[in-house]
Design an enzyme around this catalytic site. Structure first.
Site, PDB file in Angstrom:
ATOM      1  N   ASN A 210      21.520   4.815  76.282  1.00 59.70           N
ATOM      2  CA  ASN A 210      20.587   5.850  75.823  1.00 59.70           C
ATOM      3  C   ASN A 210      20.541   6.981  76.844  1.00 59.70           C
ATOM      4  OD1 ASN A 210      18.423   5.291  77.822  1.00 59.70           O
ATOM      5  ND2 ASN A 210      18.478   3.291  76.818  1.00 59.70           N
ATOM      6  N   LYS A 288      40.359  -3.997  74.959  1.00 61.72           N
ATOM      7  CA  LYS A 288      39.916  -2.811  74.227  1.00 61.72           C
ATOM      8  C   LYS A 288      40.134  -2.979  72.718  1.00 61.72           C
ATOM      9  CE  LYS A 288      40.659   2.108  73.835  1.00 61.72           C
ATOM     10  NZ  LYS A 288      41.646   3.173  73.974  1.00 61.72           N
ATOM     11  N   ASP A 308      13.021  -9.138  76.622  1.00 63.14           N
ATOM     12  CA  ASP A 308      12.062  -8.072  76.957  1.00 63.14           C
ATOM     13  C   ASP A 308      11.624  -8.294  78.411  1.00 63.14           C
ATOM     14  OD1 ASP A 308       9.607  -6.592  77.318  1.00 63.14           O
ATOM     15  OD2 ASP A 308       9.738  -6.198  75.169  1.00 63.14           O
ATOM     16  N   ILE A 309      12.072  -7.408  79.284  1.00 57.19           N
ATOM     17  CA  ILE A 309      11.839  -7.580  80.725  1.00 57.19           C
ATOM     18  C   ILE A 309      10.347  -7.513  81.027  1.00 57.19           C
ATOM     19  CG2 ILE A 309      12.273  -6.570  83.000  1.00 57.19           C
ATOM     20  CD1 ILE A 309      14.932  -5.473  81.747  1.00 57.19           C
ATOM     21  N   PHE A 325       5.864   1.713  79.894  1.00 60.33           N
ATOM     22  CA  PHE A 325       5.960   3.035  79.282  1.00 60.33           C
ATOM     23  C   PHE A 325       6.154   2.806  77.778  1.00 60.33           C
ATOM     24  CE2 PHE A 325       6.480   6.850  81.977  1.00 60.33           C
ATOM     25  CZ  PHE A 325       6.381   6.263  83.228  1.00 60.33           C
ATOM     26  N   LYS A 339       1.754  -1.726  71.914  1.00 60.12           N
ATOM     27  CA  LYS A 339       2.618  -2.333  72.944  1.00 60.12           C
ATOM     28  C   LYS A 339       1.785  -2.884  74.087  1.00 60.12           C
ATOM     29  CE  LYS A 339       6.880   0.077  71.987  1.00 60.12           C
ATOM     30  NZ  LYS A 339       7.628   1.299  72.097  1.00 60.12           N
ATOM     31  N   LYS A 343       2.495  -6.787  74.541  1.00 65.08           N
ATOM     32  CA  LYS A 343       3.249  -7.221  75.736  1.00 65.08           C
ATOM     33  C   LYS A 343       2.314  -7.686  76.846  1.00 65.08           C
ATOM     34  CE  LYS A 343       7.223  -4.256  74.735  1.00 65.08           C
ATOM     35  NZ  LYS A 343       8.554  -3.919  75.235  1.00 65.08           N
TER      36      LYS A 343
END
Ligand code: PMT
Length: 403
Positions: A210, A288, A308-309, A325, A339, A343
């Protein structure tokens, strides 16, 4: 003096005999960890050369308001925004008068008008000029506006007079400059911060990732180190220098990042600023991948969930205080609150990534902090460095308090 670590100080130098002491002041500020940019008035150049201050500060000296080359390098507004502190040493009686009038007829006065940073002056002049009612009136005006005044000291003057008007010594000015910043809010704390993107391999040459640049997380790490925390920064693949006094661990994938974060425990506070890939290709091809010869095929990539850390650390037996965040393009605050609860976080930082100029891969950001009681604190758009300091001050206070 640790308070000056990483601080950005614009040192203004005006035209008085004490200007020769500015050279030592630059050294003192840099020795204390500050980055220094020097702005000289025209008259200051009669007392000390720009070359001396350039050599000592490590940056070209700024002097002209209307110099296109200097403006192209770092314009006066940019310089005003860059500063955490504008310290003018020496400040002559004439400059005090011009500042009191709000003049903007040279680079230094314009910069003072344009900056949001604290401004401090170190007056230096003949004792009679200092005592003159006009100077005292200007002094009162500047103090009323919040300008900090360092000195002057009393004693023997260059002109032979004795009395008040000597500029404070550089070591004292550096100490006073340091006192403009807060110290040690996080002394003795271990902060774990992750930053940047993760890369999830498709084959040896391709990956899914990303647009996170890591700037927000790195700025938070720098701000935490400024407040005297021990900082471990787990960084995805980014192209950023490690902030001073920060221990950096480079990782690639979400699973690497989780492992590095777990290995860094225990920590007092975990800030999950990284943009972790939620999914990864189920398999990474060992060689590849090739296109099919007919050219008409598509390609199906089966993805599986990444760990999910943040949620993992928030439910860990050595659970740190957990801050996430929430990067959202719509329903920002609702999704962020969701969230926070889902979490099991102590606080979430809602980050609208749909707005141009903030969020992913930009130099600025604007966020809203939401705590467990759903109290909200909005921090308006500014540089990621400044925002990080604001966030860190908020977090340090919560860590110290009953929250
Ligand atoms: O890096 P920059 O270019 O400076 O940009 C900053 C930023 C926009 C990346 C940053 O400010 C930000 O918002 N980071 C979080 C991005 C994100 O992944 O948000 P999310 O809403 O998808 O995830 C919520 C939280 O869970 C985040 O704290 C994230 O780190 C964490 N998470 C998400 C998925 C996952 N598998 N593990 C996680 O720990």
């Amino acid at each position: 003096m640790q308070r000056l670590v990483n601080k950005q100080v614009v040192l203004g130098v005006s035209g008085g005999i004490a200007a020769y002491k500015s050279a030592e002041l630059v050294r003192r500020l840099r020795d204390a960890g500050a980055e220094v940019r020097v702005v000289m008035t025209q008259a200051a150049r009669e007392f000390i050369t720009p070359l001396t201050l350039q050599a000592l500060s490590g940056h070209p000296v700024h002097g002209d308001l209307l110099d296109p080359a200097a403006e192209a390098a770092m314009g006066h507004i940019e310089l005003a925004r860059w500063a955490d502190l504008v310290l003018i040493a020496p400040t002559t009686a004439d400059l005090m008068a011009r500042l009191a009038q709000g003049r903007g007829d040279d680079l230094l006065t314009t910069l003072v008008l344009a900056t949001d940073a604290p401004v401090a002056i170190a007056p230096a002049m003949n004792q009679a000029m200092w005592r003159d009612p006009a100077t005292q009136a200007n002094l009162a005006t500047l103090q009323e506006r919040g300008v900090r005044v360092f000195g002057p000291a009393a004693g023997e003057q260059a002109c032979g007079d004795v009395g008040p008007g000597r500029m404070l010594e550089p070591v004292d000015l550096a100490t006073r400059a340091a006192e403009c910043f807060e110290l040690g809010l996080l002394t003795g704390r271990h902060l774990l911060i992750n930053a940047g993107p993760t890369r999830e391999a498709i084959d040896p040459v391709r990956y899914i990732s990303n647009h996170s640049s890591g700037k927000m997380g790195f700025a938070l790490a720098a701000a935490a180190a400024e407040l005297d925390a021990r900082v471990t920064l787990v960084a995805g693949p980014v192209n950023l220098p490690t902030p001073p006094r920060v221990t950096r661990i480079d990782v690639v994938s979400a699973r690497d990042m989780l492992e590095a974060c777990l290995a860094a425990l225990p920590a007092d506070l975990f800030i999950a600023a990284a943009a972790v890939a939620d999914y990864r290709p189920e398999q990474c091809a060992t060689s590849k991948l090739k296109k099919s010869p007919d050219g008409n095929d598509g390609m199906l990539l089966r993805m599986v969930r990444n760990p999910d850390i943040l949620a993992t650390l928030a439910s860990h037996p050595q659970r740190p205080w957990c801050v996430g965040f929430a990067a959202e393009t719509d329903n920002l605050l609702d999704y962020a609150r969701d969230k926070l609860v889902r979490k099991n976080l102590d606080l979430i930082i809602a980050n609208d990534v749909s707005l141009p100029g903030i969020g992913f891969n930009s130099d600025q950001n604007a966020v809203t902090l939401i705590d467990r009681d759903l109290n909200q604190t909005s921090l308006p758009q500014t540089s990621k460095q400044k925002l990080a300091r604001q966030i860190m001050t908020q977090l340090a206070a919560r860590l110290a308090g009953p929250n």
